[in-house]
Design a protein around this motif. Sequence first.
Motif, short mmCIF file in Angstrom:
data_model
loop_
_atom_site.label_atom_id
_atom_site.label_comp_id
_atom_site.label_asym_id
_atom_site.label_seq_id
_atom_site.Cartn_x
_atom_site.Cartn_y
_atom_site.Cartn_z
N LYS A 247 0.94 -1.18 0.20
CA LYS A 247 0.09 0.07 -0.10
C LYS A 247 0.99 1.24 -0.13
N LYS A 248 1.89 1.20 0.63
CA LYS A 248 2.88 2.31 0.76
C LYS A 248 3.43 2.66 -0.53
N TYR A 249 3.86 1.78 -1.31
CA TYR A 249 4.29 1.68 -2.39
C TYR A 249 3.36 2.36 -3.58
N LEU A 250 2.15 1.71 -3.22
CA LEU A 250 1.16 2.30 -4.36
C LEU A 250 0.68 3.90 -4.02
N GLN A 257 12.39 8.79 -1.37
CA GLN A 257 12.89 7.60 -0.53
C GLN A 257 11.55 7.08 0.21
N SER A 258 10.55 7.64 0.24
CA SER A 258 9.24 6.91 0.78
C SER A 258 8.96 5.67 -0.02
N LYS A 259 9.46 5.54 -1.41
CA LYS A 259 9.13 4.58 -2.26
C LYS A 259 10.29 3.33 -2.04
N THR A 260 11.18 3.60 -1.21
CA THR A 260 12.21 2.40 -1.03
C THR A 260 11.61 1.66 0.14
N VAL A 261 10.70 1.68 0.68
CA VAL A 261 10.16 0.94 1.82
C VAL A 261 9.65 -0.27 1.19
#
Length: 1475
Positions: A247-250, A257-261
């Motif tokens: 969900k975080k990625y989407l 950097q938030s997408k590297t999670v």
Amino acid sequence: MAAVYTKIYKRLKHSGFPLSDRLKLLKYAWKSDNVNIPNKEQDLIDVLGSLLVNKKQNQLTDEETEQVWNCLYDILSTRKAHQPSKYGQTLIIKPVLSKVLLDSLQSYVGKMVDKICCTVLRCCQTILTSPTLSYVLTSKYDSLATLLSVLCNLTLQQWGKNGGDVIQQSLQVVLKAYSAVQRRVLNQNMVRQTVTEKILVPLLSVWYLNSQQDTFNSKDEKIFLHTFIIDLINSTYLHQNHLGSMKKYLDSETDDQSKTVAKQIILITLSDITHKQNGSNHHQLQETISQFIPEFYTAFLHLDSFDSDYQFKMFIVLCEILGFHDKIEYSATLPQNIALKGLNSLLQLIQEADVYNVAVDNEKGKVQLKFYTNLLRVLLTMKRCSEWYSCLMSLLSINHEIIQENMLDVLNNAWLNETNPSLQSNIDGLMAAIVTLYGKLHQEQKWLNYIFTAVDSCNKPNIITLTQFYNSFADVVGRIHQTLITQIWSLFSEKIKTLLESIDDETEEVCYRLNCIVRLFQHFLGNISVIEYSVSNATHRKIVELIHDVETNILKVIFKSAIKKNNEDLLKCGLLLCITVGDIKLLLLRYTKIGEIFVCPSDDLTNILHSYLKQKNWQKITALVNSSNCEILQHLMDLLSVQKIRSCLVLNKDNIYQVVNEADILKLPSIVNIDIYNTWDGQIELVDKENGELCRWVLLTEIYPLIITFLPDKQLEELADFIIYIIVNTKQKHICEKNKETHSFYYDCMKFLYSSPIEDTRKLHSCLISSLLKHIFIDTTVESPKKKKATAALIGSEQKIEWHKTMERETLSCLTCIVTTVLKRLNSDTIDQHLPIDILYKTSQVLKALPISSFKEAEKLRTIYMCILITNFLEKKLTSCKNNKKQLKAGIKRKSDVKIEDIESIEHLLSDYLYILSIMLESCNRVAVFQLLSPTTYFMWLIQLYTHCFKRNTELTYKIQCLVEMSCYAVLVNVDVLLTMGEYIKQLVTSMEDLPLSDDSQEAKIYILASLVKELTSHYESEFVRDDVSLKCKEYIKTIGDTVILNLIPEDITVHTINLITRIIHFNCLTEQIKHNTQLIHNIKLILQTVLQRLQNNQTKGDLDIYLKYLSTLYIHSTYLSTILDQQTTLQVWQAILSHSKTQSVGNQPTPASRDIECTPASRDIECTPASRDIECTPAISKSLHSLMALVIRSCDEDDFKTIINQIVQDIRVPGCPDENKIQSALLIWKEILTLSLTPEQGLVISDVTPTLLINCGNLLQDVKHLNSSESIMNIVLPILSTQTSMLSYGNMLMKPYVAVLCLNSCHLVNLDLSYELIIPVFKGLADIVYSFFVNHGLTAVAVIPTIISVTKLLYKVIARYGDQDRLTTYTPYKDDICVCANLITRLCNLYSKEKVGFGKVAMYIVVDYCTEVQKVTLLPVVKKALVPSIYHLLDICDDHRIKQLQAILPQGVKDVFLMLYNDYIKYHKYTGKS
């Protein structure tokens, strides 16, 4: 002893001994119970493990290594290796050995697989499938993951090669083990990382190869591997522990950097793999990713954790992986066709999962619509291919607005500018989908404006033939409302006139555009409904104005420019439009009063319909066409000529003969110039020099039936010769199944023969027969003058015989000559003239196509005699071939002396002529067939023919039996011939006295006698029979009966003898002579015992009906045969029927009787009669068997009859598991009993149990309602509906009013959610129940109107559901059946309209239900046309108050449908008092 065993162990460990001896000793120690080594099994495995671990130290060669692995596999394969030892210890594989196993397998990656590798794989399989040994591999996730990765690589490496089977089997075992281990691992992040680094790529590659090639022997194994791998990968990346990071990625909109999670999720992995440019299998890997992405998205859509927003976001991410970014260009990540395949699959999933909801998306700012629109723009920049068109189709299915915003670009790119012929079917499908969609939206004008604008922007639009598109366009046009027709017509006219204004400036470009628009206009005009009853006079007047405008401002301009510039393209446009407008004028002229305005006062035949051009202009056009050498233009002129002839027919012109004789189009194609194997699919654009003559022949087959009476005899003869020439000379190998739209000379000739009218074409049929006879009987060899004269008489060439007219002296003389030839050849034992087999086959096809039963008397006689000659030749030919084959087999003749012919083809041809001859004789009525032809000679030949066909071929035997029956009918139908048949009958029965009746040679005579008795009985029973004929019938049958009865012995009782005796019994009972015929009664008993014995022993051999007919005849005349049919005999008959019915069971064994019947002492002897067992029969039992059961039941006394009826009713109940055969048989017997003449006491019994039976039927329907199987519908539901309809037809005589209502109530218990093949008979059954109830219980129907209305509503819902256009277009074969169902509703509503007082108050509710259902779906036009009259019948009985009430209370959508329906009703249907 201990020292000995110690030496054994030391020898195993000692490297000085040969390895082979040590391994043999190890196997002995493993198997022998006498070797007592502490912890023996574990030590022995450890010894082998030590050898493999210390391979280098032990200096093992490859051969020795293989021996060690084989030894290890042998001991692991024993049961002892997987069970605890006798001391309770469990064997284990040490980790060091598992490491050796993994290393060994890994060493083969990239190398050739040998026997050692296969042995290691088998050891691996054995270890993993063992509940004890598998721990060493399954305890460590990394080890098992490594093993899976290695096996995937080995599978890819050895795909389709030696050793591949072992590797694939091992892979399946490892996959199952890995899946179980993966689920138990707590650290799913580690699992995901391991899968990403080690497993994903090789596993996907294996999955791709498995989906592309048939590697596994079992289809189930292939499906298992495909599904298992997908589920394994999806469970890794879509695990619930990863959904949060997903969900975080989407939710992350940028690449910060938030997408590297979620760096490790599959999306990043797939993207990385897709962008890799190294490796030889890169293309294969890319295609794998493209196919896997839709599978991954499918799993994602099934997750409950994500709503439609997240589903759409995932779709965007997957599109980016494929290379479709939110830009106006494709990033070329993957090859275009691969990327488009994946994108199309994703779009289809979007539609199926309903991710895109228009209303919700509009509230959120049309986010999805904007993305899809941008996606379309990206597609428009790409090169067109079949996948590209599939993507456009998917976008169109999601929402037409996606395409609509870029419609001009779509039309230009997808249609007008695309010239690749390989994409024609894709273009066709897309354009058909677009026009169908806009037709459903009723936005035809908007779509046409798009077309016009797109054509204007294209210099040279592609006008390739689009069959599917034009068919869809025709369907849309056929549904257009009449007011919109004139508007669209005007739109076309204005557009064409605009193009014509610039015709002189840009001739070439304008011609292309004009051609495109004119073709659309021509298809539009060709499919509009101008003569429907709903078209008003105002519309007709407007159409007349539009026609005048087209002629004056379009056609005249086009023809003028074409003549001036000598432009063929313009001329094609003009002629196409001219022909179409002429057809509309013809329709108006024929069916409307306003059409008279088109009648031209000029005598110029060319200007009958096209008076806007002068004759000199037509002459110039004709000259231009002739000089152009263009086959399309010539074909258009031919169409115009055909139209001119039709107009003369419509106007009843006096000079029609002149028009026909002068028409060049009516000249037949030259046989010299044609290729009879040419084909044409009916499209004008594909007419060329090769198929030009075929195209003209197709036109001729359409016009000839209309003008056949105006053609001179010579032309008819030429036409017949041409047709027969085509049929005879077309080789059999070219006659095969063809497309319905494809034309050829042969198939159009046959189509013409099948479709030609009877009365007007008798002369042509006569010419066809004569032409056939020329090919059959004319022999080029020298013949005697008598033979030539006989042949000339048969053909009718000696003098002009008019066979199609009434019999005359010349015709009779010619027929007499033909009969002489026939008699001579029938009496001959040799073949007098060899006839060509191939032409005989073609002749049979022609005769089947012609209406031979409607021929005139002389023609019918000639054809009958011709068929007798051919049949005689074929029978002798077949006998000769059989004899030659026997002599060749016996060595009497040499192979070079015998011509081998196809016996099966001759038998098939003989069967055809037997059938044709039977048809001819059946239709002869009082034609004097046997006044000219001697019946004696004919029957002698028939006996010979029957004897040769008997027991040779089942089909031939059946056909010859039919011929015998029809021959007896044809002989005796003429009373004059009947009165002279006494001598032959005596001669025939006398000839039977020398041989037993069971002799094969007697079968033909017995069958002929049986057929004669049947026809004589029919004459005797006739109401207007003459006295002398009646006496002759009695005399003949007595002669036959006395001879057969006196000579009958038990050994002579054959099937045909039983058939003959049955008919004799029936006649004797009719004349009441059986009372005094003791010998016949004796023989009846004799045959009865034989029949019963054969039934019990199942010796019927396919002749069951004859045995049942005999028994039925006895019980029909039981009044005269009461001394024979006593209680004991009836018991034997019943037991014989039951015994035979049980042996007829197909796939079901008869169950024991539900319970024994407690009968009175008097009836206990007939305990088997009643009840339970008769219902054990299966659906395979014929109707005659149930009819016989009913007759036997009727013959029982009152107590037994009541017991049996009660048991039948009881058997129609709801058991735990419905016995379909039992229920069906009970219903059939019940129906047969109702048809019999019962005593008053029996009728009372039937009436008393009827309510119980109907209640049981209702309960049974309720119990099987959940079953959708065809067996339950066909064997339970339909028989119940049919039985209830039959019961209702008896009216109040059988059922009281309150009982009859139970039939209506059962209609609500039927499951109506069925397939098309089942719903249609169920619907008809329900409609028949309502109709029968209304007709036979009229007073009761008025009292239960609400129940009738509720059933009628159900019927309307079924029609709305199954008549849906979208659904029915997929099931086109059922279209006519649904129309029939709609007509059944109209029939019901017509009945309701007769009861205005009762139904007028509730009819409006049916109308509301109809409007509600129609508002949900779009009915197919033909279905709607059949259904709307039913609503009109209901509106006839609704008063104005109720109509106003409906207009006030209906919701808006339903109200619109109702108002449109009601306005049409007022305008076209409602009676206004005016005629």
